[in-house]
Design a protein around this motif. Sequence first.
Motif, PDB file in Angstrom:
ATOM      1  N   UNK A   1       0.856  -1.193   0.000  1.00  0.00           N
ATOM      2  CA  UNK A   1       0.000   0.000   0.000  1.00  0.00           C
ATOM      3  C   UNK A   1       0.888   1.236   0.000  1.00  0.00           C
ATOM      4  N   UNK A   2       0.346   2.400  -0.398  1.00  0.00           N
ATOM      5  CA  UNK A   2       1.176   3.603  -0.450  1.00  0.00           C
ATOM      6  C   UNK A   2       1.469   4.223   0.908  1.00  0.00           C
ATOM      7  N   UNK A   3       0.764   3.829   1.975  1.00  0.00           N
ATOM      8  CA  UNK A   3       1.024   4.417   3.283  1.00  0.00           C
ATOM      9  C   UNK A   3       1.962   3.509   4.081  1.00  0.00           C
ATOM     10  N   UNK A   4       2.655   4.093   5.054  1.00  0.00           N
ATOM     11  CA  UNK A   4       3.707   3.371   5.772  1.00  0.00           C
ATOM     12  C   UNK A   4       3.552   3.386   7.289  1.00  0.00           C
ATOM     13  N   UNK A   5       2.609   4.139   7.817  1.00  0.00           N
ATOM     14  CA  UNK A   5       2.434   4.213   9.279  1.00  0.00           C
ATOM     15  C   UNK A   5       2.009   2.841   9.797  1.00  0.00           C
ATOM     16  N   UNK A   6       2.647   2.334  10.851  1.00  0.00           N
ATOM     17  CA  UNK A   6       2.255   1.029  11.397  1.00  0.00           C
ATOM     18  C   UNK A   6       0.768   0.978  11.741  1.00  0.00           C
ATOM     19  N   UNK A   7       0.191  -0.191  11.587  1.00  0.00           N
ATOM     20  CA  UNK A   7      -1.252  -0.335  11.795  1.00  0.00           C
ATOM     21  C   UNK A   7      -1.691   0.128  13.170  1.00  0.00           C
ATOM     22  N   UNK A   8      -0.910  -0.176  14.189  1.00  0.00           N
ATOM     23  CA  UNK A   8      -1.322   0.178  15.543  1.00  0.00           C
ATOM     24  C   UNK A   8      -1.091   1.650  15.876  1.00  0.00           C
ATOM     25  N   UNK A   9      -0.515   2.409  14.924  1.00  0.00           N
ATOM     26  CA  UNK A   9      -0.331   3.850  15.110  1.00  0.00           C
ATOM     27  C   UNK A   9      -1.099   4.658  14.074  1.00  0.00           C
ATOM     28  N   UNK A  10      -1.873   3.997  13.231  1.00  0.00           N
ATOM     29  CA  UNK A  10      -2.508   4.640  12.079  1.00  0.00           C
ATOM     30  C   UNK A  10      -3.788   5.363  12.498  1.00  0.00           C
ATOM     31  N   UNK A  11      -3.673   6.666  12.713  1.00  0.00           N
ATOM     32  CA  UNK A  11      -4.848   7.484  13.015  1.00  0.00           C
ATOM     33  C   UNK A  11      -5.337   8.244  11.798  1.00  0.00           C
ATOM     34  N   UNK A  12      -4.642   8.071  10.653  1.00  0.00           N
ATOM     35  CA  UNK A  12      -5.041   8.741   9.413  1.00  0.00           C
ATOM     36  C   UNK A  12      -6.266   8.084   8.805  1.00  0.00           C
ATOM     37  N   UNK A  13      -6.299   6.759   8.798  1.00  0.00           N
ATOM     38  CA  UNK A  13      -7.408   6.039   8.175  1.00  0.00           C
ATOM     39  C   UNK A  13      -8.499   5.815   9.212  1.00  0.00           C
ATOM     40  N   UNK A  14      -9.505   6.661   9.152  1.00  0.00           N
ATOM     41  CA  UNK A  14     -10.590   6.617  10.144  1.00  0.00           C
ATOM     42  C   UNK A  14     -11.948   6.873   9.499  1.00  0.00           C
ATOM     43  N   UNK A  15     -11.997   6.847   8.167  1.00  0.00           N
ATOM     44  CA  UNK A  15     -13.271   7.070   7.463  1.00  0.00           C
ATOM     45  C   UNK A  15     -13.938   5.730   7.208  1.00  0.00           C
ATOM     46  N   UNK A  16     -15.172   5.598   7.650  1.00  0.00           N
ATOM     47  CA  UNK A  16     -15.896   4.336   7.470  1.00  0.00           C
ATOM     48  C   UNK A  16     -17.368   4.646   7.278  1.00  0.00           C
ATOM     49  N   UNK A  17     -17.796   4.609   6.023  1.00  0.00           N
ATOM     50  CA  UNK A  17     -19.194   4.858   5.687  1.00  0.00           C
ATOM     51  C   UNK A  17     -19.890   3.510   5.527  1.00  0.00           C
ATOM     52  N   UNK A  18     -20.809   3.139   6.420  1.00  0.00           N
ATOM     53  CA  UNK A  18     -21.447   1.825   6.332  1.00  0.00           C
ATOM     54  C   UNK A  18     -22.144   1.560   5.007  1.00  0.00           C
ATOM     55  N   UNK A  19     -22.745   2.577   4.400  1.00  0.00           N
ATOM     56  CA  UNK A  19     -23.425   2.375   3.124  1.00  0.00           C
ATOM     57  C   UNK A  19     -22.415   2.047   2.018  1.00  0.00           C
ATOM     58  N   UNK A  20     -21.271   2.711   2.018  1.00  0.00           N
ATOM     59  CA  UNK A  20     -20.245   2.411   1.025  1.00  0.00           C
ATOM     60  C   UNK A  20     -19.684   1.013   1.229  1.00  0.00           C
ATOM     61  N   UNK A  21     -19.495   0.629   2.475  1.00  0.00           N
ATOM     62  CA  UNK A  21     -19.005  -0.717   2.766  1.00  0.00           C
ATOM     63  C   UNK A  21     -20.023  -1.764   2.336  1.00  0.00           C
ATOM     64  N   UNK A  22     -21.302  -1.492   2.572  1.00  0.00           N
ATOM     65  CA  UNK A  22     -22.349  -2.434   2.158  1.00  0.00           C
ATOM     66  C   UNK A  22     -22.360  -2.602   0.647  1.00  0.00           C
ATOM     67  N   UNK A  23     -22.176  -1.505  -0.099  1.00  0.00           N
ATOM     68  CA  UNK A  23     -22.132  -1.597  -1.558  1.00  0.00           C
ATOM     69  C   UNK A  23     -20.934  -2.418  -2.007  1.00  0.00           C
ATOM     70  N   UNK A  24     -19.783  -2.171  -1.393  1.00  0.00           N
ATOM     71  CA  UNK A  24     -18.588  -2.968  -1.706  1.00  0.00           C
ATOM     72  C   UNK A  24     -18.837  -4.450  -1.436  1.00  0.00           C
ATOM     73  N   UNK A  25     -19.389  -4.756  -0.277  1.00  0.00           N
ATOM     74  CA  UNK A  25     -19.569  -6.153   0.117  1.00  0.00           C
ATOM     75  C   UNK A  25     -20.536  -6.869  -0.817  1.00  0.00           C
ATOM     76  N   UNK A  26     -21.575  -6.175  -1.266  1.00  0.00           N
ATOM     77  CA  UNK A  26     -22.530  -6.792  -2.185  1.00  0.00           C
ATOM     78  C   UNK A  26     -21.861  -7.169  -3.503  1.00  0.00           C
TER      79      UNK A  26
END
Length: 305
Positions: free
Chosen positions: A124-149
């Motif tokens: 992936x293009x980002x390098x911050x360790x997973x347990x320190x990653x406060x950048x990725x915090x966007x989670x839209x349930x409707x978008x996730x539902x569309x992806x999962x379908x």
Amino acid sequence: MPEWPSLPPYEVWRATCDTLHAHTQLLGKLAVALAPPEPQLQHAALRLTARGWETLPLPAPDGSGAVVVALDLHRHEAVAEHSGGGERRVGLPGRSVGEVTRTVLAGLRELAGDVRINPTPQEVPWTVPLDEDDEHASYDPDEVAAYFAVATRAALALAAFRAPYRGRSTPVNAWWGSFDLAVNLFSGDPAAPPSDDFIMRNAMDAQEVAVGWWPGDARYGRPALYGYAHPAPPDFPGATLAPPAARWDDDLGEYLLDWDDVLAAPDPAAAVLAFARTLFRHACETCGWDPAFPASTEGTPPPVR
């Protein structure tokens, strides 16, 4: 018959897509740390199930049984479960990847002993360790539902393509590095890896044809099916595949079929099978595989006698 679902271009839901991708990396890192190693790094693969992305049962470090970690894309939670009945849950909306990672690891240690991972993200293009990653915090349930379908439809179609194959093959793997779903069909012969880095020399040391689906990324911004052969001869590009919208992409070095073109077909499931089967037949012909292999994906001989 219900209509097949659509998914917008990657840029439309990029923030949620990248956050979900980062969450899957935690599951993959746990599989790498706990599962017995397999050829072609198969032990690191995840699965797409009826509730979302999941690990296979993994040995608990304290010897107490097995653990499974999942992203429940209906309840929008990360879930850690122990075969003895214990579980821990944490909600995904409103939380960063770092917070979810720390919470899941803490819960696993309560359930299964000393669980440790390498938190450095991969492919992936980002390098911050997973347990320190406060950048990725966007989670839209409707978008996730569309992806999962859409991912579910793609996974079922890939499974139908792979099912009758009589050579060695993988199930539909959910790959957390490249955030795709794929089946790999093998000839049984070894191959020289394309490079000497850890992933390539272990994952690509056998002749294979891969067919998969991914939701798009910064390189290619639309959800699409893809296919490639390894190793591929010079005349592998340029074939005419079915359906007519399928094409070779020089930049990616793969055949592609956009998901929108799948949806435009009279029978989307048949379009996916046509893409996979014609690609596999072309790959077998150009790579010199046994002609019985492509015949078996089309039901000759039948998978069950």
